[in-house]
Design an enzyme around this catalytic site. Structure first.
Site, mmCIF file in Angstrom:
data_model
loop_
_atom_site.group_PDB
_atom_site.id
_atom_site.type_symbol
_atom_site.label_atom_id
_atom_site.label_comp_id
_atom_site.label_asym_id
_atom_site.label_seq_id
_atom_site.Cartn_x
_atom_site.Cartn_y
_atom_site.Cartn_z
ATOM 1 N N CYS A 53 2.660 -1.926 15.946
ATOM 2 C CA CYS A 53 2.843 -0.471 15.975
ATOM 3 C C CYS A 53 1.558 0.226 16.393
ATOM 4 O O CYS A 53 1.495 1.450 16.427
ATOM 5 C CB CYS A 53 3.255 0.016 14.586
ATOM 6 S SG CYS A 53 1.947 -0.223 13.362
ATOM 7 N N CYS A 56 -3.278 -0.908 13.654
ATOM 8 C CA CYS A 56 -4.601 -1.525 13.450
ATOM 9 C C CYS A 56 -5.634 -0.881 14.368
ATOM 10 O O CYS A 56 -6.793 -0.719 13.988
ATOM 11 C CB CYS A 56 -4.531 -3.040 13.675
ATOM 12 S SG CYS A 56 -3.551 -3.880 12.408
ATOM 13 N N CYS A 158 0.763 -8.488 11.284
ATOM 14 C CA CYS A 158 1.621 -9.034 12.356
ATOM 15 C C CYS A 158 0.927 -10.159 13.115
ATOM 16 O O CYS A 158 1.531 -11.201 13.388
ATOM 17 C CB CYS A 158 2.026 -7.929 13.333
ATOM 18 S SG CYS A 158 2.827 -6.536 12.528
ATOM 19 N N CYS A 196 -1.908 -4.298 6.271
ATOM 20 C CA CYS A 196 -1.054 -3.500 7.151
ATOM 21 C C CYS A 196 -1.399 -2.024 6.932
ATOM 22 O O CYS A 196 -0.825 -1.414 6.043
ATOM 23 C CB CYS A 196 0.409 -3.777 6.836
ATOM 24 S SG CYS A 196 1.555 -2.944 7.930
ATOM 25 N N HIS A 233 -4.728 -8.506 -9.394
ATOM 26 C CA HIS A 233 -4.284 -8.256 -10.768
ATOM 27 C C HIS A 233 -5.213 -8.922 -11.793
ATOM 28 O O HIS A 233 -5.586 -8.311 -12.787
ATOM 29 C CB HIS A 233 -2.863 -8.800 -10.906
ATOM 30 C CG HIS A 233 -2.301 -8.814 -12.280
ATOM 31 N ND1 HIS A 233 -1.715 -7.714 -12.848
ATOM 32 C CD2 HIS A 233 -2.225 -9.814 -13.190
ATOM 33 C CE1 HIS A 233 -1.274 -8.037 -14.061
ATOM 34 N NE2 HIS A 233 -1.590 -9.293 -14.289
ATOM 35 N N CYS A 237 -8.255 -5.247 -10.683
ATOM 36 C CA CYS A 237 -7.458 -4.019 -10.768
ATOM 37 C C CYS A 237 -7.919 -3.125 -11.926
ATOM 38 O O CYS A 237 -7.951 -3.563 -13.080
ATOM 39 C CB CYS A 237 -5.972 -4.333 -10.938
ATOM 40 S SG CYS A 237 -5.017 -2.788 -10.962
ATOM 41 N N CYS A 257 -0.066 0.913 -15.872
ATOM 42 C CA CYS A 257 0.048 -0.189 -14.916
ATOM 43 C C CYS A 257 1.367 -0.069 -14.146
ATOM 44 O O CYS A 257 2.386 0.349 -14.693
ATOM 45 C CB CYS A 257 0.003 -1.500 -15.701
ATOM 46 S SG CYS A 257 0.675 -2.903 -14.826
ATOM 47 N N CYS A 263 4.860 -3.587 -8.701
ATOM 48 C CA CYS A 263 3.545 -3.883 -8.111
ATOM 49 C C CYS A 263 3.370 -5.383 -7.860
ATOM 50 O O CYS A 263 3.633 -6.212 -8.734
ATOM 51 C CB CYS A 263 2.435 -3.386 -9.032
ATOM 52 S SG CYS A 263 0.794 -3.662 -8.334
ATOM 53 N N CYS A 272 -8.759 -4.818 -2.067
ATOM 54 C CA CYS A 272 -8.384 -3.404 -1.891
ATOM 55 C C CYS A 272 -8.864 -2.506 -3.034
ATOM 56 O O CYS A 272 -9.302 -1.377 -2.808
ATOM 57 C CB CYS A 272 -6.870 -3.265 -1.744
ATOM 58 S SG CYS A 272 -6.239 -4.027 -0.246
ATOM 59 N N CYS A 284 -3.465 1.922 -2.301
ATOM 60 C CA CYS A 284 -2.029 1.930 -2.604
ATOM 61 C C CYS A 284 -1.719 2.038 -4.098
ATOM 62 O O CYS A 284 -0.815 2.769 -4.496
ATOM 63 C CB CYS A 284 -1.387 0.674 -2.048
ATOM 64 S SG CYS A 284 -1.887 0.330 -0.374
ATOM 65 N N CYS A 290 0.978 -1.851 -5.165
ATOM 66 C CA CYS A 290 0.696 -2.802 -4.092
ATOM 67 C C CYS A 290 2.004 -3.472 -3.653
ATOM 68 O O CYS A 290 2.815 -3.852 -4.496
ATOM 69 C CB CYS A 290 -0.280 -3.863 -4.610
ATOM 70 S SG CYS A 290 -0.519 -5.230 -3.467
ATOM 71 N N CYS A 293 0.657 -6.791 1.200
ATOM 72 C CA CYS A 293 0.595 -6.999 2.652
ATOM 73 C C CYS A 293 -0.554 -7.896 3.117
ATOM 74 O O CYS A 293 -0.739 -8.066 4.311
ATOM 75 C CB CYS A 293 0.575 -5.666 3.383
ATOM 76 S SG CYS A 293 -0.974 -4.773 3.229
HETATM 77 S S1 SF4 Z 1 -1.233 -2.014 -11.303
HETATM 78 FE FE1 SF4 Z 1 -0.512 -3.931 -10.336
HETATM 79 S S2 SF4 Z 1 -2.343 -5.160 -9.989
HETATM 80 FE FE2 SF4 Z 1 -2.885 -3.523 -11.430
HETATM 81 S S3 SF4 Z 1 -2.612 -4.449 -13.463
HETATM 82 FE FE3 SF4 Z 1 -0.696 -3.423 -12.970
HETATM 83 S S4 SF4 Z 1 0.565 -5.040 -11.987
HETATM 84 FE FE4 SF4 Z 1 -1.546 -5.753 -12.009
HETATM 85 S S1 SF4 Z 2 -0.184 -3.142 -0.241
HETATM 86 FE FE1 SF4 Z 2 -1.645 -4.217 -1.594
HETATM 87 S S2 SF4 Z 2 -2.672 -5.679 -0.229
HETATM 88 FE FE2 SF4 Z 2 -1.658 -4.165 1.105
HETATM 89 S S3 SF4 Z 2 -3.262 -2.603 1.508
HETATM 90 FE FE3 SF4 Z 2 -2.078 -1.909 -0.292
HETATM 91 S S4 SF4 Z 2 -3.199 -2.667 -2.115
HETATM 92 FE FE4 SF4 Z 2 -3.940 -3.805 -0.291
#
Ligand code: SF4
Ligand code: SF4
Length: 354
Positions: A53, A56, A158, A196, A233, A237, A257, A263, A272, A284, A290, A293
């Site tokens: 797309c 990137c 991709c 992504c 995680h 996180c 959470c 997630c 990230c 994200c 999350c 990706c």
């Molecule tokens: S937000 Fe997602 S990565 Fe963070 S503690 Fe909760 S499940 Fe785990």
């Molecule tokens: S979806 Fe998860 S791995 Fe992908 S950019 Fe967002 S936080 Fe990072």
């Protein structure tokens, strides 16, 4: 007194891993610029686009530390006076067009032309006939460029693992660059930088690392361990304390959470949460959750997105390798399972009341 360690080829990626890509770039910017300016050979860049797309490319153009203007004007390679990331060929931004662009690419990429070559690929590789550029199939462009490249970097989900073009039922037979190289017998390593879209800090640092000879240490999926060596995680996180106490959100914007929302942090390796996006503003999980990706098999393996990860290690918050380590894990798991049950039950109750 100098507190930061001296930057060397050996510790380049190690420091990037310890500090996070963005902080590393900020802290060591002048040292990185100097290291790249001392490189002996000029590196030609050929950026090819397959099934993508172009997100990137946009992400790369939005690099912030350094920004694209700095990349193009301040970081020069060796004695060439040319910028670190000025692709000889990149469909969306190169100044030449049509047959002239193709001719310049062929000349600069041809064996015997002075300098070394880094091939950057954005987008998946499809079966013959689905992607034709300048009258030639993308597969042929990629094979020819791959055969003479000194380094290959696949950017984004991709180009690394097939991404959305390869999602079921994958009608065009889309795949990532490594898989394609295997198919056509090109036996050279591909540095996979998924997400992504690709994160510009990951890309700028990887290009710099390749040019100064600080080749990144890769994991089993070809990803630099410096950026993709941590389970989000388990290791980084900021919402993990909520998970451990069983406080879960059911909607974006609530405090807690995001596990119950679906997630995919428990089965995702990425930095990230440390690096974030758009000048380190957010990512994200802060805005929603999350969706995984950075991983091979995405998106199918992670669908449906809005459903909690079902596997045992994810529910327990530990992996199988550490499950036998004692009662502490089991006690923590009990709290977590209790928390998950409580959140799911209270959610059901809320739904009934609505
Ligand atoms: S937000 Fe997602 S990565 Fe963070 S503690 Fe909760 S499940 Fe785990
Ligand atoms: S979806 Fe998860 S791995 Fe992908 S950019 Fe967002 S936080 Fe990072």
């Amino acid at each position: 007194m100098e507190l930061k360690p001296k930057l060397t080829r050996r510790n380049f990626m190690k420091l990037a891993a310890m500090m996070g890509a963005t902080a590393f770039l900020t802290t060591y910017k002048s040292e990185i610029v100097k290291a790249v300016s001392e490189v002996k050979d000029y590196w030609h860049i050929n950026w090819l686009n397959g099934a993508a797309c172009t997100g990137c490319t946009i992400s790369f153009a939005q690099a912030s530390e350094p920004d694209l203007v700095q990349i193009l004007t301040e970081i020069t390679v060796g004695t060439s006076g040319l910028p670190i990331a000025l692709p000889d060929y990149m469909e969306t931004i190169h100044p030449a067009s049509g047959s002239l662009a193709e001719r310049l690419k062929d000349e600069r990429w041809a064996q015997g032309t002075p300098g070394r070559r880094v091939l950057i690929v954005e987008g998946a590789v499809q079966e013959e006939g689905y992607c034709t550029i300048a009258g030639k199939d993308f597969r042929d462009h990629l094979k020819e460029a791959g055969e003479v490249a000194d380094a290959v970097i696949a950017v984004g989900q991709c180009a690394t693992y097939g991404g959305i073009p390869a999602a079921k039922p994958n009608p065009t037979g889309a795949m990532g660059v490594s898989e394609f190289f295997k198919e056509v017998g090109i036996n050279k390593p591909v540095i996979n930088i998924p997400l992504c879209p690709v994160h510009p800090d990951h890309l700028v640092l990887t290009i710099a690392a390749v040019m100064i000879g600080a080749t990144p240490d890769l994991d089993e999926y070809g990803r630099p361990k410096a950026f993709f060596g941590k389970n989000m995680h388990d290791e980084i996180c900021p919402y993990r304390p909520y998970y451990d106490r069983g406080i879960f959100t059911r909607r974006p914007g609530e405090e807690g959470c995001r596990y119950v929302m679906g997630c995919k942090g428990p089965i995702t390796k990425t930095d990230c949460a440390l690096r974030k996006w758009n000048m380190h503003i957010s990512y994200c999980v802060e805005t929603n959750m999350c969706i995984g990706c950075s991983e091979p098999g995405w998106p199918d393996k992670f669908s449906p997105f809005y459903k909690p990860v079902a596997s045992l290690p994810a529910v327990l918050g530990v992996d199988f390798g550490t499950l036998g380590q004692g009662l502490l894990g089991a006690a923590a798991a009990g709290i977590v399972i209790h928390g998950v049950k409580r959140a799911v039950t209270s959610g059901k109750k809320e739904e009934k009341e609505e």
